[in-house]
Structures are given as C-alpha cells and as structure tokens.
Design a protein around this motif. Structure first.
Motif, PDB file in Angstrom:
ATOM      1  N   UNK A   7       0.829  -1.215   0.000  1.00 29.67           N
ATOM      2  CA  UNK A   7       0.000   0.000   0.000  1.00 29.67           C
ATOM      3  C   UNK A   7       0.858   1.257   0.000  1.00 29.67           C
ATOM      4  N   UNK A   8       1.932   1.244   0.777  1.00 25.80           N
ATOM      5  CA  UNK A   8       2.812   2.411   0.806  1.00 25.80           C
ATOM      6  C   UNK A   8       3.456   2.659  -0.562  1.00 25.80           C
ATOM      7  N   UNK A   9       3.885   1.574  -1.191  1.00 24.37           N
ATOM      8  CA  UNK A   9       4.544   1.721  -2.485  1.00 24.37           C
ATOM      9  C   UNK A   9       3.557   2.172  -3.549  1.00 24.37           C
ATOM     10  N   UNK A  10       2.373   1.576  -3.558  1.00 24.98           N
ATOM     11  CA  UNK A  10       1.359   1.964  -4.540  1.00 24.98           C
ATOM     12  C   UNK A  10       0.886   3.398  -4.318  1.00 24.98           C
ATOM     13  N   UNK A  11       0.798   3.819  -3.054  1.00 26.91           N
ATOM     14  CA  UNK A  11       0.305   5.168  -2.764  1.00 26.91           C
ATOM     15  C   UNK A  11       1.212   6.225  -3.384  1.00 26.91           C
ATOM     16  N   UNK A  42      21.669  -3.191 -11.372  1.00 31.15           N
ATOM     17  CA  UNK A  42      20.795  -3.709 -10.314  1.00 31.15           C
ATOM     18  C   UNK A  42      21.232  -3.306  -8.919  1.00 31.15           C
ATOM     19  N   UNK A  43      22.440  -2.705  -8.782  1.00 30.85           N
ATOM     20  CA  UNK A  43      22.902  -2.263  -7.464  1.00 30.85           C
ATOM     21  C   UNK A  43      22.896  -0.748  -7.308  1.00 30.85           C
ATOM     22  N   UNK A  44      22.412  -0.024  -8.314  1.00 29.24           N
ATOM     23  CA  UNK A  44      22.393   1.436  -8.217  1.00 29.24           C
ATOM     24  C   UNK A  44      21.085   1.874  -7.569  1.00 29.24           C
ATOM     25  N   UNK A  45      21.078   1.866  -6.247  1.00 29.74           N
ATOM     26  CA  UNK A  45      19.844   2.116  -5.515  1.00 29.74           C
ATOM     27  C   UNK A  45      19.336   3.545  -5.652  1.00 29.74           C
ATOM     28  N   UNK A  46      20.202   4.456  -6.093  1.00 30.40           N
ATOM     29  CA  UNK A  46      19.724   5.821  -6.285  1.00 30.40           C
ATOM     30  C   UNK A  46      18.613   5.888  -7.320  1.00 30.40           C
ATOM     31  N   UNK A  47      18.565   4.897  -8.226  1.00 30.40           N
ATOM     32  CA  UNK A  47      17.569   4.894  -9.290  1.00 30.40           C
ATOM     33  C   UNK A  47      16.279   4.210  -8.875  1.00 30.40           C
ATOM     34  N   UNK A  48      16.220   3.650  -7.662  1.00 28.07           N
ATOM     35  CA  UNK A  48      15.043   2.925  -7.221  1.00 28.07           C
ATOM     36  C   UNK A  48      14.167   3.812  -6.340  1.00 28.07           C
ATOM     37  N   UNK A  49      12.911   3.401  -6.199  1.00 28.90           N
ATOM     38  CA  UNK A  49      12.027   4.092  -5.263  1.00 28.90           C
ATOM     39  C   UNK A  49      12.471   3.799  -3.832  1.00 28.90           C
ATOM     40  N   UNK A  50      12.045   4.666  -2.914  1.00 27.93           N
ATOM     41  CA  UNK A  50      12.458   4.487  -1.519  1.00 27.93           C
ATOM     42  C   UNK A  50      11.943   3.175  -0.960  1.00 27.93           C
ATOM     43  N   UNK A  51      10.716   2.773  -1.366  1.00 27.11           N
ATOM     44  CA  UNK A  51      10.162   1.514  -0.852  1.00 27.11           C
ATOM     45  C   UNK A  51      10.956   0.322  -1.364  1.00 27.11           C
TER      46      UNK A  51
END
Length: 1264
Positions: A42-46, A809-818
């Motif tokens: 829910x947090x990620x979808x929100x 796949x290890x560049x977390x800056x490009x990912x969402x916080x969740x």
C-alpha cells in the motif's frame, strides 16, 4: 494478548552498516507476514498513485485506487480475527492475487511466492528452485489472478490426514460386532484407506474397556491428488460376530463366531477434506442402513454412530508433533492404500493389501447354494504358517488367519474385504497366500462335519523376480481331499492363476475339469485384488533387470535405456541399489567406454528425479549415499570425460547438456568423492571441466537458453558458504582465473534475467560477491608476492570488481524508496547508495581504529563523515553521534594509556634468504611490551637455521654473498618533527651510537662524545597493513653540544608533560612525579648540566668553537627554563604528598631551593603563564613556544611519546601504575646520551629508605 486483529509493536535496534555507528531505532510490527506485505505494498502503490494524479493519468489512477481500496478492506478483515478458517484462506488467496496483478500492472518487481502464498525466502530456497519459481510465476501470473478459491492447505503441504473420533455406536445388536471405518471413492468405486477396526461388545460398549472414550484414529498419507477427487466418503461397516441368523431361536445348539454382515453407514466428507468445513467439536450422526433387521430383533429407533472429523496437515510424524492433544501413540493409524505423494527418508514400508473380491461356487449335492467362508493364511514354501502377519484393520493386532464374512446361501458372494499383509522382506520370496473354502452351517453339529472343499493360492513373488502385480487376479480353485489340500508341496508347483494356466497351454473354459497331479481344477471361481506398497519390493521388470544386470549383460544397454522410462516412484524406492548398480557397471567396464554415456545419463536422470518436488525429501538420502556408501574410486575419469564432451559439443547436445547442468552439483560431488579430498582431483576438475565451461559460456550469446540454465544451475543448490580452506587450497592457474574473471564480468555486464526478477538478480549478486571475495583471498595468497605477482590477473580482477559495483541492479539511487527499503532489509550490504556505502565502510574502519586505539586516524575519518552528515545527508542525529564519538576519541588520546611498542631494524644478509628478503633491511613494529630478546626469538622461529649477529656494524660483502643466513637486529627510536594527531603513525626512525673523537677527558666524558645517528625511512607509515616495511637509511653525526641540547630539551618536555597531566587530572598517582623530580634536584644524583658547564661553558671551548655561540645560548636558555617547570612540579608534589612521604618532600624542596638560586643567578629568571591559564589544556611543549624556533629544534624527541604513556594511568580515573612502562622509561639503551634524567634505581631506593618508604599499596614503579 488479543486476537490476530490486534498487534503489538516491538522495538528493535538496528545499527547502520555493520553495527559500528550510531544506532537507529526501528519499529517492527509483530503481525502476519501477509499483513506486512499488504502494508508495504500500500505504501509503495500510494506513492505511484500520487504521481498518476499529478500526471493526470485518470484511467490508471482509478484502477490503482480501486485496488488500494480492496487491499485496505481485506487487510482490515484479516486483522479482525473473526473470519472462519475457510473464508480466511480464500481471502488470503484473493489478496496475493491482487498484489501480483497490481505489481504487474504498475510494472513493479515480480513477486515469487511459495505454495502457501507467502513471498519466497531466497535464503532458504535452492537457487535452481528459485529460478524455476521465477519462470513459473512469469508464465502463470495471469492465471493466478483469476483463481478465486484455492485452499491454502492444498497448496502448503503435500500430505494430510483425517482425524476421526468415534463417540458412540447407537445400535443394540445383541452380539459382538466389528466396526470397520474407512475412506471410499464412490466415483471410482474403491476404498482408498485401510480399515480402522473397533471391536464392539454385545453390551453396547467397546470390547476393550481401556479404549472407552479414547476411540481415535487418523487416516494418513492423503495428498493433493486425493483432494482433487470429486467425492470422498467416510464408510462404516458393521459386521456382527455370532449366529448365522439373529432370529434363529432353534433349541438346537447353534454355531457361533460366524462373521455376518449387519449394516453400513456412509457420510460425504468431501467438504471436510477440501477445507470448506472445519469444526472439530461438531459431532456428526451417520445413520445405519441395516441388512439384517427383522421384527424379532431389538434395535434403536434410529441406529447409527456419532463421530467427529477434522482435517490435519502433515504426515503422521508432523501431526504427532503439531497436534499432541489429538494424536498420540495410542491413536490408531490407518494408512492410505498406496504411497503418499512424498516418501520421507527412512519411511520403510512393506505392505501388501489383499482384497477378497468375489467368487462363484457350485452348490454341489446341496439343494441350496453354500454358505461359503474364505479362510486366508500365509505360508512359506515349506508349509509353515507365518504368524501375526495379517492385519484386518488399524487398531487391531496381527492375526494368524483371516475369516471372511459369510453370505447366507449366496452362489456369487461379493466380499470386498481388504486385509493388510506385512511380511518381513527376507521372507517374501518364499511366501504365498493360501485361501481355503468351507461351507458353514447354522447348526453346530452339522458345522463340525464340514471340511475344506477347495483351495486357491498365489505366490507373492513372480518367476521373473518381481513382486505380484497390482490389480485383480483370477485364481484357480483346486479340489482335493482335505488332508492333501493342507500339504503345500502338492500344489505349489501348480499354476495359481488362470493366466498362468493359459501360459501352460491349458484351457480354462469348457465344462470338464482338469486333473493336475493330486488336485483337480474346479469350475468354481475366485478373484482377489492386490496392491503392493513397499520400499523394498519392485514390480518393474526393467528396474529389476538393471538391479540384476550381471545375470544377462547382453541386455545391459537396453536395461540402461529402459531405466530412464521407469516411473520415478519406483526408482527412488531403490535409490541406493540403483546407484550401486550404475557405478558397478561403470567400474567393471573400466577398459571400455561402451556404457559410460548411458550410465552418465542414467545418473543425471536419477538426480533430476530427486530435484522434483515429489521426491525432494530423498535429497538427504542421496547426500548420505555419496558420503557413506559411494566407493567407485575411478568414477571421476569417466564422469568428467562424458561431461567434458557434452560441454564441448554444447550446440549439438543441447538437451543432454541442459539436463547435466541441472544435475551439476551432484555430478561434482560424485567426481570429488571418487578421488577423496586431494588437490589433484580438484586440478583435474578445473582443467577438464570448469575451463571448458567458462570458454563455452564466453563464446555463447546472451540469448542462448544454456546461459540461463548454466547461471542458475551453477549457483549453489543450497545457500551455504563453501569452505574457505578448500577454496584457498585449489591449485588455480593464471589462465583459469583470467577466464573466470572474464566470464563473470560478462555475465554481470549483460543481464541474464529479466529486470523485474529482482530476487533472482540479487541471488546471483550474492553468489558473485561470495566468489569475488573468495578469489580475492586466492589472489592475496598465491599472486601477491614479488615472485608470483601477475599484473594482468590483478587488472582483470579489479575490472570485475568495478563491473560488479557499478551494475545497474545495485544502483539504488535509481530505485524508489520503498524498493530500496525492501532490498536493504533482505540484502543489506551488497546493495547501497554510494553515500550509504561510504558511511558503512567508514563506520567499520572507525570501529577498527577504535579497537586498535588509533583514535587520531578515527578522528580524521569522523570529520569527513560529520561533514557528509551536515552538508550532504542532513542527518543531524548521525552528526550528533559522530561528534560525540570524536569527543570521546580526543579524551582517550589525553587520558588513556597506549603502550608504545618498540621498533626494530632487521637486516637479512646472505643468499640463503628468499629474494624478497635477501640483503635488505626492514623496520618491524614490535608487539606491546615485547622485549628485544622475545622479538629476536620470534624471528628465529621463522628462520631456524639463521645466525644472530652480535655486532651493530653492518656486515661486509663476504657475509652478503655467503650461502648462510645472518640476521642483524637493532632497536631504534621514532623520529618525529612535530606533535599532534599524526605522531602515532611513523615512517622515520633513528638509531644512535656513540663515537669518541680525540682523547678521552677523564674529568668530563661529554666534551668529545659525538653521536652517529642513522635515520631510517620506511616505504609506508607504521602501523599499517603490515607490521613491517622495507627502508632506506641515511647517517649523520651530532656534536657533543647538540647532544647536550637535545637531552636538556627532552628532560624539560618530560617535566612539562608530567605537570600538565597532574593539572588536568588530580587523581593521578604521585609516585612517578616523585621519582622524576628527585632524579633532577637531588645533589646526590644531579650533576647533568654541571657537566655541561664544565664541558661547554668555558673560555677554551668558546674560543675553539666560535660558531657554536648561538647553540651555547640555547643550552643556557634550556637550563633556565627547567626551573619554572620544576617549581610547578614541586608545588603539585607538596599538595598531593602523604604524611608518610612528608620528610621526603621537605628534602626535595630544600634541594630545589638551592638549585633554583644557582640557575636563576647564572642564567636568568623564566616565567610560565598562570596555572589557571594552563589547566585543562592539552599537554604540549610550552618550551618550544618560548625558546626555540621550529627550524632549530633537535631532530629527535624520542622520549616525548614515552612520557604520556609512561606516567599515566592505564585508563581514565585509574590509580594504577604500569611498572613495565616505568621500566621502559628508565632503561634507556644508549646511556651515554642521557644525563641526570635517567638515574639509577638503586640510588633512588636508598634515598626512599632514608626518608621513609611509601606503603606497599603505593609502591613506586622502580620496586619491580
């Protein structure tokens, strides 16, 4: 605690990085895993939902809104704790389907689940299983969304059981009875379980009174196939045991003990089996349909029985563990007539189920059909009856013979009675079943005269060595005299079934009879059905042909091919025997490769079976076989040869190679085990297999199906760490390592798996990281020293490491916080932003610096982190923690004793040493409190044949070119040019030795005492990665006057630091101060600068050395500055002295007064700042600030560092005094370079005896 609708929160401290920095408190909900997943989803979808709103993507916005509302509502229902079990199960399935659909809809990561619907844990799942789960999830995601009702128990466990409690039988029969309960499939018209037998007495109670209120049974081994049955019925048959007819009131004595049908009760339990109904407390009434009711019989108005029913997950072992309040050792276990879907290791079973189906018997001379009773017994080939091997039902003991139900005057009785026969495995091949037929009369007198009128039999083992086939058997009914029928030797050689009779060319049709020896084949018929449930007996002729391959080697190739067509259940039951046969075939044909490929393929086939979910529990059996039973010592040669051929011909043999790759783990285990734990066999594996695999993978395209198979199959099948010792022992070649690095870099650079397979990608990264770390250890051990250093190899390794760290796949800056949070929770260290990675590494380094008491280095890194927290991360909580830690480090620097290790210059001379040591000199950092003798002994243990040189003079060329080994050890001091945070790491050291020039002056030895000082510069600072580094050296000379200046400066700084420490810490012990002051001011021991006056402050010296005038002025200035420091020291001593030492202090003051008057008169008065201005400041050289410019300061302040450690407590606030450190201070090696600061301990001890020795608890350091 409340129900599952409520939850409580627990606090867990989670350290950043590896637990070395400030702690962060995280609140973790103690709730169901599915609820946690819903919350996270829910947090990620929100967050995405908000972006859809901002972007005005209305259709997608509305779809996501509806899904969010559904999840919120369903989450509330789950947390309410009020849903029935079946509704909760159904709801959980809807929730997981909605989450999976939503993630696919929003292009988020694929969620891989177990059969329970929970997110798959990659740490407890084999890599191959994880890969297959991703494949299945990708293909079936749309189908799973549509599934609305799949019951959780069906998915979660391969085995179930139906727990039954018999509460009561409501029917007054008037005779003893047998109550037989079982499970029945009405669609297939067959029983699927053993009977649960309860013997009921004529009084209406259980016959065994101990079982009263404890009539419980569990019908085990039910699986998913049983849950898919259209219908399942619970059947209860009542067999009364007594007279032929209940209504018979004949006065003649009646036959008793006859088993007669009475009635049957049936209940549909499909809903209970499938989980739709679950109420263990509900009692079900099942009415009887009676077959023997008459008006003369007394019975209840509504006859029937009361039972409770409950479905339990798991096999019998798990059920006893999970439900001990329901199932214990007294509970009857009625097994399924057939194997469970998963056969547990150690579940040895040898059951043969025999069902009396039907018969047809001629009435003979009688006017009515016979009342036929079938008696079943088990005999061996010698005619001996086997006892207690037949079981009419669970809950009953073994019996000697079984008597069937008697149907009154029925020509074609249909019994359908099943008996379990459990014979010891060693007796099966010699045993047979005997069925005798007898007419039973209701009158006892007539019944006694009735003899056996016919016999049938069947052997349990067929002529080809296989067990009796499952299914129906039409047995031949033989007639003979009763006594002859009891002699097994007269019928065992006759055909038992009509099929066997036809095989002998005799017809079973026609009206006549056939005489076979002493027996006649009757026109009567009798059918039975058998079912073998055995882990020891096979019915498969192909498997038997392989197991007995030596009996006919001409069929060996055919048997090997046929093995791979045998049903898996048969193979795994004979796993050890089958593997033994395969390796025996290979070894006994070692000179030929005829069977090698077939044996290899058969081995792969078996390993593939073990990987199947149905047989996965045989994995430990295979492991045990390899470890304890496998003994084919030359198998590795043939296995490696076949595998190498498959790899080299990958494009042609794609299918075979794919199967081999999936079985690679166990293939390697067989190969390694066949040679034992030696380096040689590992060398063979590497050279023949791994390098071939590497080259093949490098040459293939990324889209090749073999790449994905190889990547997943080569990953460890269980997530466990390989033994590092073995890894380091592998005889790696440079070419192999280079090829491996290239292959890994290639696999990392071009993603093998789809981008949304985040779990699989992280699993791959874990394996890569573990391999990279292991290879680093190998490189350090094998390829780091000068003789074996390989530049290109190291270059390839670092390119691999960079490729790993920079992969997408290890560049977390490009990912969402969740998504970042999920990855952090699961994979932690290997996936971090650059800032987080720096933070984690720095915190770990700081922690190690702290442990090593290198606080100066920790402060430098701490300042960098503090700047990052304040100006980049804006993490003021971490900033506060970092600054507090820095403050503690500063305090430690001031207050905590750090033992100063000695440093040694070591030269290795002679060609007997390795090239990297030969004729070179190194600086070693000794261990804490390590003496020179101990250090030299430690060196000599490494070179036991080396000679220790006695001189301090470097050796000549004769020694350097000799074949011997000579070690020259010199103790050296640290050279520092300034004080501060950098003084704890050294790269310059010096060694001084006296050189006398000119004639010796008997009145003053200082006048012509020069110092030859050698300065050593190391390649790197010490302490460093190593405790030793190579050096270059430069020699200089110091004049007697410069030596005097240096000695005075060191003495003054020692007094200054001691005074400053007492100003900062009033708890310091007084003893070191007492000894220091006494050694300077006492006329009995003083005379240091008096000798300087005699040597240098004369007209002759000044006339001979006019260039030294400035130095002479500096020496006088140093002497003058000593007085104010001594004054502070004497004052502090007076404030802290005990009454016992008051006489000593009074003498100290008197001596100092005389000294002060003399010095101030000759060299002037010097004044220090007020004490309050100096209190609390860090100890430093006040002298330098007032007297000497930095460019003119002496080169060596070797004793300065010793002061802070010599005369401070071992920890802040301690009153202890380290006598060892005191010894270090007062035992200077070059005594000629020191004067009154280093007085002999013996003289000080005498002085203490004169003025009053302190008590033992405050004894000075010289009393060692």
């Amino acid at each position: 605690m409340m129900l599952c609708g409520s939850m409580y929160f627990k606090k867990q401290r989670r350290a950043r990085g590896n637990g070395v920095s400030g702690h962060k408190e995280t609140v973790i909900p103690n709730e169901l895993p599915l609820v946690q997943e819903v919350t996270t989803t829910l947090r990620e979808w929100a967050s995405i939902w908000r972006d859809l709103y901002v972007g005005d993507r209305r259709e997608m916005f509305n779809s996501v809104r509806d899904m969010i509302y559904d999840l919120i509502e369903w989450r509330s229902q789950i947390l309410s704790g009020t849903l029935p079990q079946d509704e909760l199960t159904e709801l959980k399935q809807r929730v997981t389907s909605k989450i999976d659909y939503g993630n696919k809809y929003l292009d988020l990561d694929l969620v891989v689940r177990d059969k329970d619907g929970n997110i798959l844990d990659p740490d407890s799942t084999s890599t191959v299983s994880l890969f297959r789960a991703h494949e299945a999830a990708s293909k079936q995601i749309e189908d799973r969304i549509q599934e609305e009702k799949v019951y959780i128990r069906h998915q979660s466990t391969p085995s179930f059981a139906l727990f039954v409690t018999l509460k009561n039988v409501v029917c007054k029969i008037g005779e003893d009875a047998e109550v037989l309960m079982s499970l029945y499939d009405p669609v297939e018209s067959k029983f699927i379980s053993e009977n649960y037998l309860v013997r009921w007495s004529s009084q209406g109670l259980v016959k065994d009174i101990d079982q009263l209120h404890n009539l419980r049974s569990v019908f085990t081994d039910l699986g998913s196939e049983d849950l898919k049955r259209e219908k399942i019925s619970f059947v209860c048959q009542i067999v009364r045991v007594g007279r032929m007819e209940l209504r018979d009131n004949n006065t003649k004595k009646l036959t008793s003990g006859l088993r007669r049908p009475f009635g049957v009760a049936v209940m549909d339990v499909t809903d209970i089996i499938t989980g739709k109904m679950d109420d263990e407390d509900k009692q079900h009434f099942i009415p009887f349909h009676c077959s023997d009711l008459t008006d003369n019989m007394s019975y209840s108005l509504f006859p029937g029985l009361w039972v409770t029913l409950k479905l339990l997950p798991g096999d019998i072992h798990q059920i006893r563990k999970d439900f001990p309040h329901l199932v214990d050792r007294s509970t009857a276990v009625a097994r399924k007539m057939g194997f469970p879907e998963i056969i547990m290791p150690g579940d040895v079973r040898n059951d043969i189920y025999v069902t009396l189906v039907q018969g047809e018997f001629d009435k003979g001379s009688k006017s009515t059909p016979k009342n036929v009773e079938v008696t079943m017994t088990v005999y061996d080939e010698d005619g001996k009856k086997l006892e207690n091997v037949m079981f009419p039902g669970a809950g009953d003991e073994g019996i000697l013979e079984y008597k069937s139900v008697i149907y009154y005057q029925i020509k074609q009785p249909r019994w359908f009675e099943t008996i379990k026969v459990a014979i010891p495995i060693e007796d099966v091949n010699r045993s047979h079943l005997r069925f005798t037929f007898r007419h039973r009369s209701s009158q006892e007198s007539k019944d006694k005269s009735e003899k056996i009128f016919a016999l049938s039999f069947v052997k349990l083992m067929r002529y080809d060595g296989t067990t009796l086939r499952d299914g129906e058997h039409d047995l031949i009914v033989y007639k003979a005299e009763a006594k002859k029928l009891e002699d097994s030797s007269l019928y065992l050689n006759l055909p038992a079934t009509k099929v066997e009779l036809e095989e002998k060319g005799l017809s079973t049709t026609g009206k006549g009879t056939h005489n076979l020896g002493n027996c006649t084949i009757s026109k009567d018929s009798f059918q039975i059905a058998t079912l073998v449930c055995s882990t020891k007996l096979t019915q498969n002729v192909d498997l038997l042909g392989l197991l007995k391959w030596r009996s006919n080697t001409s069929l060996l190739q055919q048997n090997l091919r046929q093995l791979m067509k045998v049903e898996g259940g048969e193979v795994v039951k004979f796993l050890q025997d089958t593997l033994d046969a395969l390796f025996n075939i290979m070894m006994e044909n070692s000179d030929s490769d005829t069977f090698d490929t077939l044996v290899f393929d058969s081995l792969v086939f078996i390993i593939g079976l073990i990987a199947d979910r149905k047989f996965q529990h045989f994995n430990p059996v295979l492991e045990t076989y390899i470890r304890k039973h496998f003994s084919a010592t030359l198998a590795y040669t043939k296995l490696t040869k076949v595998l190498k051929n498959y790899v080299e011909n990958a494009e042609k043999l794609t299918e075979q190679l794919l199967k081999a790759m999936k079985a690679l783990e166990y293939i390697f285990k067989f190969i390694v085990r066949s040679r034992g734990p030696t380096q040689w066999h590992v060398q063979i594996i590497m050279e023949k297999l791994l390098r071939t695999v590497n080259r093949t993978v490098i040459s293939m395209g990324r889209d090749s199906p073999l790449i994905v198979s190889d990547s997943s199959s080569n990953l460890p099948n269980q997530p466990r760490e390989p033994p590092k010792t073995l890894f380091l022992l592998l005889p790696y070649s440079t070419d192999f390592l280079m090829e491996t690095f290239i292959m890994f870099k290639d696999l990392i650079g071009k993603n093998v798996y789809p981008g949304d397979w985040v779990i699989m990608n992280m699993m791959q990264n874990k394996v890569f990281l573990r391999a990279i770390n292991q290879y680093a250890a190998v490189l350090n051990k094998k390829f780091l020293d000068q003789t074996n250093f390989e530049l290109q190899l190291w270059n390839n390794y670092f390119h691999l490491a960079v490729a790993y760290l920079t992969q997408e796949s290890l560049q977390l800056e490009n990912f969402s916080s969740d998504k970042r949070s999920k990855i952090f929770q699961k994979d932690g260290y290997q996936a971090s932003t650059q800032g987080q990675l720096k933070d984690q590494l720095y915190q770990e380094i700081i922690n190690f610096f702290d442990k090593g008491k290198m606080w100066e280095e920790a402060i430098v890194l701490g300042k960098e982190l503090a700047d990052q927290y304040e100006n980049e991360m804006f993490d003021f909580e971490q900033l506060s923690a970092s600054l507090r830690k820095q403050a503690q480090f500063y305090e430690n620097i001031v207050k905590v004793i750090r033992p100063k290790p000695d440093y040694f210059a070591v030269g290795y001379y002679g060609v007997g040493f390795p090239s990297f040591l030969r004729n070179k000199m190194f600086i070693y950092r000794g261990k804490e409190y390590e003496r020179r003798e101990d250090f030299e002994a430690r060196l000599l243990t490494q070179f036991p044949n080396a000679d220790k040189m006695k001189t301090t003079t470097p050796p000549g060329e004769d020694i350097k070119t000799s074949s011997s080994q000579c070690i020259l050890t010199t103790e050296i001091t640290v050279k520092t040019a300034r004080r501060g945070l950098a003084t704890h790491r050294m790269y310059q050291f010096q060694y001084s030795r006296p050189v006398r020039k000119g004639e010796k002056d008997p009145d003053n030895e200082f006048s012509n005492m020069w110092i030859e000082r050698t300065t050593y510069t190391t390649a790197y600072k010490l302490p460093g990665i190593l405790r030793w580094f190579d050096v270059r050296s430069v020699s200089t000379e110091i004049s007697p006057l410069e030596n005097a200046m240096e000695t005075m400066q060191l003495t003054n700084e020692k007094i200054s630091n001691m005074v400053q420490r007492h100003l900062n810490d009033s708890n310091l012990p007084i003893n070191p101060l007492s000894m220091l002051l006494n050694g300077i001011v006492d006329p009995a021991v003083m005379g240091g600068f008096t000798n300087y006056e005699k040597a240098f402050f004369t007209e002759k010296y000044q006339g001979d050395h006019p260039e030294d005038q400035e130095k002479l002025d500096k020496l006088k200035d140093l002497i003058a500055w000593q007085i104010p420091y001594l004054a502070d020291g004497v004052r502090i001593h007076g404030e802290k002295v005990t009454e016992a030492l008051r006489p000593f202090h009074d003498r100290l003051e008197a001596c100092f007064k005389q000294l002060r008057e003399k010095v101030e008169k000759q060299y002037g008065v010097k004044t220090l700042p007020a004490v309050d201005d100096r209190r609390g400041t860090r100890p430093r050289s006040m002298l330098r600030s007032f007297t000497m410019p930095s460019q003119q300061r002496p080169l060596s302040v070797a004793s300065v560092n010793s002061i802070s450690s010599d005369n401070s407590p071992s920890r802040p606030g301690s009153d202890g005094y380290d006598t060892h450190t005191e010894r270090h201070t007062h035992t200077q090696r070059d005594t000629h370079t020191h004067t009154h600061t280093h007085t002999h301990t013996e003289r000080q001890t005498r002085l203490f005896d004169k003025w009053g020795r302190p008590d033992r608890t405050s004894r000075m350091g010289t009393s060692r």
